[in-house]
Design a protein around this motif. Structure first.
Motif, PDB file in Angstrom:
ATOM      1  N   VAL A 144      46.749  50.509  32.377  1.00  0.00           N
ATOM      2  CA  VAL A 144      45.358  50.988  32.502  1.00  0.00           C
ATOM      3  C   VAL A 144      44.563  49.721  32.579  1.00  0.00           C
ATOM      4  CG1 VAL A 144      43.424  52.315  31.930  1.00  0.00           C
ATOM      5  CG2 VAL A 144      45.668  53.101  31.746  1.00  0.00           C
ATOM      6  N   ALA A 145      43.941  49.484  33.801  1.00  0.00           N
ATOM      7  CA  ALA A 145      43.089  48.276  33.623  1.00  0.00           C
ATOM      8  C   ALA A 145      41.657  48.525  34.116  1.00  0.00           C
ATOM      9  CB  ALA A 145      43.608  47.389  35.060  1.00  0.00           C
ATOM     10  N   ALA A 146      40.853  47.309  33.709  1.00  0.00           N
ATOM     11  CA  ALA A 146      39.402  47.320  33.919  1.00  0.00           C
ATOM     12  C   ALA A 146      39.187  47.364  35.510  1.00  0.00           C
ATOM     13  CB  ALA A 146      38.784  46.469  33.149  1.00  0.00           C
ATOM     14  N   PRO A 147      38.343  48.098  35.894  1.00  0.00           N
ATOM     15  CA  PRO A 147      37.729  47.941  37.290  1.00  0.00           C
ATOM     16  C   PRO A 147      37.265  46.464  37.752  1.00  0.00           C
ATOM     17  CG  PRO A 147      37.202  50.170  36.509  1.00  0.00           C
ATOM     18  CD  PRO A 147      37.649  49.349  35.310  1.00  0.00           C
ATOM     19  N   SER A 148      36.714  46.115  36.651  1.00  0.00           N
ATOM     20  CA  SER A 148      36.021  44.598  36.927  1.00  0.00           C
ATOM     21  C   SER A 148      37.019  43.604  36.915  1.00  0.00           C
ATOM     22  CB  SER A 148      35.127  44.088  35.705  1.00  0.00           C
ATOM     23  OG  SER A 148      35.810  44.278  34.567  1.00  0.00           O
ATOM     24  N   ALA A 149      38.304  43.770  36.525  1.00  0.00           N
ATOM     25  CA  ALA A 149      39.353  42.748  36.353  1.00  0.00           C
ATOM     26  C   ALA A 149      40.130  42.814  37.741  1.00  0.00           C
ATOM     27  CB  ALA A 149      40.497  43.011  35.323  1.00  0.00           C
ATOM     28  N   LEU A 150      40.178  44.047  38.426  1.00  0.00           N
ATOM     29  CA  LEU A 150      40.953  44.347  39.720  1.00  0.00           C
ATOM     30  C   LEU A 150      39.861  43.977  40.814  1.00  0.00           C
ATOM     31  CD1 LEU A 150      42.087  48.000  38.953  1.00  0.00           C
ATOM     32  CD2 LEU A 150      43.380  45.937  38.775  1.00  0.00           C
ATOM     33  N   ALA A 151      38.495  43.774  40.401  1.00  0.00           N
ATOM     34  CA  ALA A 151      37.605  43.288  41.593  1.00  0.00           C
ATOM     35  C   ALA A 151      37.691  41.699  41.835  1.00  0.00           C
ATOM     36  CB  ALA A 151      36.142  43.729  41.240  1.00  0.00           C
ATOM     37  N   ASP A 152      38.386  41.243  40.903  1.00  0.00           N
ATOM     38  CA  ASP A 152      38.673  39.659  40.741  1.00  0.00           C
ATOM     39  C   ASP A 152      39.622  39.390  41.261  1.00  0.00           C
ATOM     40  OD1 ASP A 152      39.291  36.962  40.020  1.00  0.00           O
ATOM     41  OD2 ASP A 152      37.708  37.047  38.215  1.00  0.00           O
ATOM     42  N   SER A 153      39.919  38.715  42.387  1.00  0.00           N
ATOM     43  CA  SER A 153      41.172  38.539  42.908  1.00  0.00           C
ATOM     44  C   SER A 153      42.239  37.887  42.349  1.00  0.00           C
ATOM     45  CB  SER A 153      40.987  37.743  44.306  1.00  0.00           C
ATOM     46  OG  SER A 153      40.336  36.433  44.092  1.00  0.00           O
ATOM     47  N   LYS A 154      41.689  36.677  41.512  1.00  0.00           N
ATOM     48  CA  LYS A 154      42.582  36.071  40.686  1.00  0.00           C
ATOM     49  C   LYS A 154      43.244  36.892  39.411  1.00  0.00           C
ATOM     50  CE  LYS A 154      41.017  31.525  41.778  1.00  0.00           C
ATOM     51  NZ  LYS A 154      40.530  30.293  41.153  1.00  0.00           N
ATOM     52  N   LYS A 155      42.279  37.685  38.868  1.00  0.00           N
ATOM     53  CA  LYS A 155      42.739  38.514  38.040  1.00  0.00           C
ATOM     54  C   LYS A 155      43.571  39.634  38.369  1.00  0.00           C
ATOM     55  CE  LYS A 155      40.124  37.879  33.944  1.00  0.00           C
ATOM     56  NZ  LYS A 155      39.291  38.514  32.572  1.00  0.00           N
ATOM     57  N   ALA A 156      43.488  39.997  39.451  1.00  0.00           N
ATOM     58  CA  ALA A 156      44.150  41.270  40.172  1.00  0.00           C
ATOM     59  C   ALA A 156      45.483  40.800  40.315  1.00  0.00           C
ATOM     60  CB  ALA A 156      43.576  41.671  41.227  1.00  0.00           C
ATOM     61  N   ALA A 157      45.865  39.486  40.648  1.00  0.00           N
ATOM     62  CA  ALA A 157      46.904  38.737  41.113  1.00  0.00           C
ATOM     63  C   ALA A 157      47.762  38.789  39.667  1.00  0.00           C
ATOM     64  CB  ALA A 157      47.050  37.589  41.593  1.00  0.00           C
ATOM     65  N   ALA A 158      47.076  38.536  38.556  1.00  0.00           N
ATOM     66  CA  ALA A 158      47.766  38.468  37.288  1.00  0.00           C
ATOM     67  C   ALA A 158      48.126  39.708  36.724  1.00  0.00           C
ATOM     68  CB  ALA A 158      46.676  37.823  36.195  1.00  0.00           C
ATOM     69  N   VAL A 159      47.225  40.684  37.013  1.00  0.00           N
ATOM     70  CA  VAL A 159      47.459  42.128  36.803  1.00  0.00           C
ATOM     71  C   VAL A 159      48.854  42.533  37.229  1.00  0.00           C
ATOM     72  CG1 VAL A 159      46.718  44.328  37.029  1.00  0.00           C
ATOM     73  CG2 VAL A 159      45.280  42.875  36.003  1.00  0.00           C
ATOM     74  N   LYS A 160      48.866  42.210  38.662  1.00  0.00           N
ATOM     75  CA  LYS A 160      50.037  42.685  39.367  1.00  0.00           C
ATOM     76  C   LYS A 160      51.438  41.998  38.795  1.00  0.00           C
ATOM     77  CE  LYS A 160      52.369  42.065  44.166  1.00  0.00           C
ATOM     78  NZ  LYS A 160      52.879  43.498  43.896  1.00  0.00           N
ATOM     79  N   ASP A 161      51.180  40.410  38.343  1.00  0.00           N
ATOM     80  CA  ASP A 161      52.421  39.932  37.911  1.00  0.00           C
ATOM     81  C   ASP A 161      52.751  40.586  36.480  1.00  0.00           C
ATOM     82  OD1 ASP A 161      54.312  37.374  37.799  1.00  0.00           O
ATOM     83  OD2 ASP A 161      53.049  37.227  35.923  1.00  0.00           O
ATOM     84  N   PHE A 162      51.825  40.697  35.676  1.00  0.00           N
ATOM     85  CA  PHE A 162      51.915  41.489  34.535  1.00  0.00           C
ATOM     86  C   PHE A 162      52.944  42.746  34.404  1.00  0.00           C
ATOM     87  CE2 PHE A 162      50.636  44.129  30.701  1.00  0.00           C
ATOM     88  CZ  PHE A 162      51.027  43.003  29.808  1.00  0.00           C
ATOM     89  N   VAL A 163      52.338  43.605  35.350  1.00  0.00           N
ATOM     90  CA  VAL A 163      53.013  44.919  35.597  1.00  0.00           C
ATOM     91  C   VAL A 163      54.215  44.794  36.081  1.00  0.00           C
ATOM     92  CG1 VAL A 163      52.809  47.104  37.047  1.00  0.00           C
ATOM     93  CG2 VAL A 163      50.742  46.070  35.977  1.00  0.00           C
ATOM     94  N   GLU A 164      54.590  43.880  36.784  1.00  0.00           N
ATOM     95  CA  GLU A 164      56.244  43.808  37.371  1.00  0.00           C
ATOM     96  C   GLU A 164      57.018  43.206  36.126  1.00  0.00           C
ATOM     97  OE1 GLU A 164      55.463  40.847  40.431  1.00  0.00           O
ATOM     98  OE2 GLU A 164      55.038  42.505  42.101  1.00  0.00           O
ATOM     99  N   ARG A 165      56.359  42.139  35.325  1.00  0.00           N
ATOM    100  CA  ARG A 165      57.110  41.838  34.195  1.00  0.00           C
ATOM    101  C   ARG A 165      57.529  43.170  33.364  1.00  0.00           C
ATOM    102  NH1 ARG A 165      56.872  36.069  33.240  1.00  0.00           N
ATOM    103  NH2 ARG A 165      55.898  35.090  34.995  1.00  0.00           N
ATOM    104  N   LEU A 166      56.457  43.712  33.086  1.00  0.00           N
ATOM    105  CA  LEU A 166      56.758  45.080  32.330  1.00  0.00           C
ATOM    106  C   LEU A 166      57.819  45.919  32.693  1.00  0.00           C
ATOM    107  CD1 LEU A 166      53.279  46.313  31.031  1.00  0.00           C
ATOM    108  CD2 LEU A 166      55.021  45.583  29.672  1.00  0.00           C
TER     109      LEU A 166
END
Length: 344
Positions: free
Chosen positions: A225-247
């Motif tokens: 579960v992510a914060a909408p503010s993080a997902l609105a930031d393109s760089k953080k959204a890319a990090a979220v994607k990478d983090f989820v893939e690692r999990l």
């Protein structure tokens, strides 16, 4: 038959695992989370629980080659972790299937971005070995301990419904896991609705048997579960994607290396190794990454509607508003069967 008491030393480490499935709780963060992995100018603030994402990613070798930093903060359970997500103090964290429903009901700013589906054998209503109770219908008039608002709470409600009963037909004792464990082992309650690793602890200790489990009753889902503010930031959204893939890759590692993960999990949480391994084989290793799709939303909506009808959630929840499907990639549908349990 006299029941053996659980050593008091086991209560704390297991209480810290009241985690993924926990509902309402007064638990707070365990610390500020000074541990940091990776390098780069971007920092992803990750909420975690004992024996959670950091432990499994490190064990699986998935914290290598990070081109962003991960700052870890540890929480005792899902609800306070999601409070931190809502407050933008945490960018992403992993929880069970129930905390997001309650957070949504409270109007929190959260977004489900990843999902795992596992077997539900670890979600169980336990009774002592010498109990005369043999099926869920036998719970009528009996006392049952359960954590209010937890996945076990929903499993209890659903199991009773299958048996033609409601919560009004039993004596519900709302207790958090450590207190419920003490009540169960002392004989103060007739049954205990709970999740792994408590289920594995009771079964491995010869202190009970399963009256009914969650197979076909609960959805077996866990979420990132992510914060909408993080997902609105393109760089953080890319990090979220990478983090989820690692999990997701780490989850495949758990399936291939259950003994190795059990050793790490036991050390990180204080669980006995045999209990950790039983829980891994029964629950953790069965999980597979699945897509956030209409079936998943409908399943969570059913949970939300159930708790709303019981007036445990004050507002109607539209769960579809709390998911982001952009990270689905080519994942299988959420209805895909989890990996089979290796523990009987």
């Amino acid at each position: 038959m006299r029941r053996h008491l659980v050593p008091a030393a086991l209560l704390l480490p297991l209480a810290l695992l009241a985690s993924a499935c926990g509902g309402s709780s007064a638990a707070s963060s365990l610390g500020s989370g000074s541990d940091t992995d990776g390098k780069g100018s971007l920092t992803l603030n990750v909420g975690d629980q004992k024996g959670g994402s950091e432990a499994v990613l490190r064990a699986a070798g998935e914290l290598k080659n990070l081109d962003y930093k991960i700052k870890w903060s540890t929480f005792t359970s899902g609800p306070p972790l999601l409070e931190a997500v809502n407050a933008k103090a945490v960018d992403i964290g992993s929880v069970g299937n129930t905390p997001p429903v309650f957070a949504a009901g409270a109007g929190s700013h959260i977004t489900v971005v990843g999902a795992l589906r596992g077997g539900s054998q670890g979600e169980a209503i336990l009774v002592p070995k010498d109990s005369k109770l043999r099926k869920a219908a036998d719970l009528k008039g009996k006392s049952v301990a359960v954590a209010q608002g937890s996945s076990a709470h929903y499993q209890l409600i659903a199991s009773l419904k299958q048996a033609g009963l409601t919560l009004d037909d039993i004596k519900v004792k709302y207790l958090q896991p450590a207190d419920a464990l003490a009540a169960y082992t002392s004989g103060s309650v007739d049954a205990w609705a709970v999740w792994d690793p408590y289920t594995s602890q009771i079964l491995k200790g010869g202190q009970g048997r399963v009256l009914a489990d969650g197979v076909g009753v609960v959805n077996g889902l866990n979420f990132q579960v992510a914060a909408p503010s993080a997902l609105a930031d393109s760089k953080k959204a890319a990090a979220v994607k990478d983090f989820v893939e690692r999990l997701r890759r780490a989850q495949d590692w758990v399936y291939a290396h259950p003994e190795a993960w059990a050793k790490v999990w036991a050390k990180d949480t204080g669980l006995p190794y045999d209990v950790a391994l039983a829980s891994v084989n029964r629950s953790n290793a069965t999980r597979i990454p699945v897509a956030i799709d209409d079936a998943l939303v409908a399943s969570e909506q059913q949970i939300a509607d159930t708790f709303t009808s019981l007036k445990l959630i004050p507002n109607k929840v539209d769960f579809a508003k709390y998911v982001d499907r952009r990270f689905n990639d080519d994942l299988p549908p959420s209805t895909t069967a989890p990996r089979p349990s290796k523990e009987s």
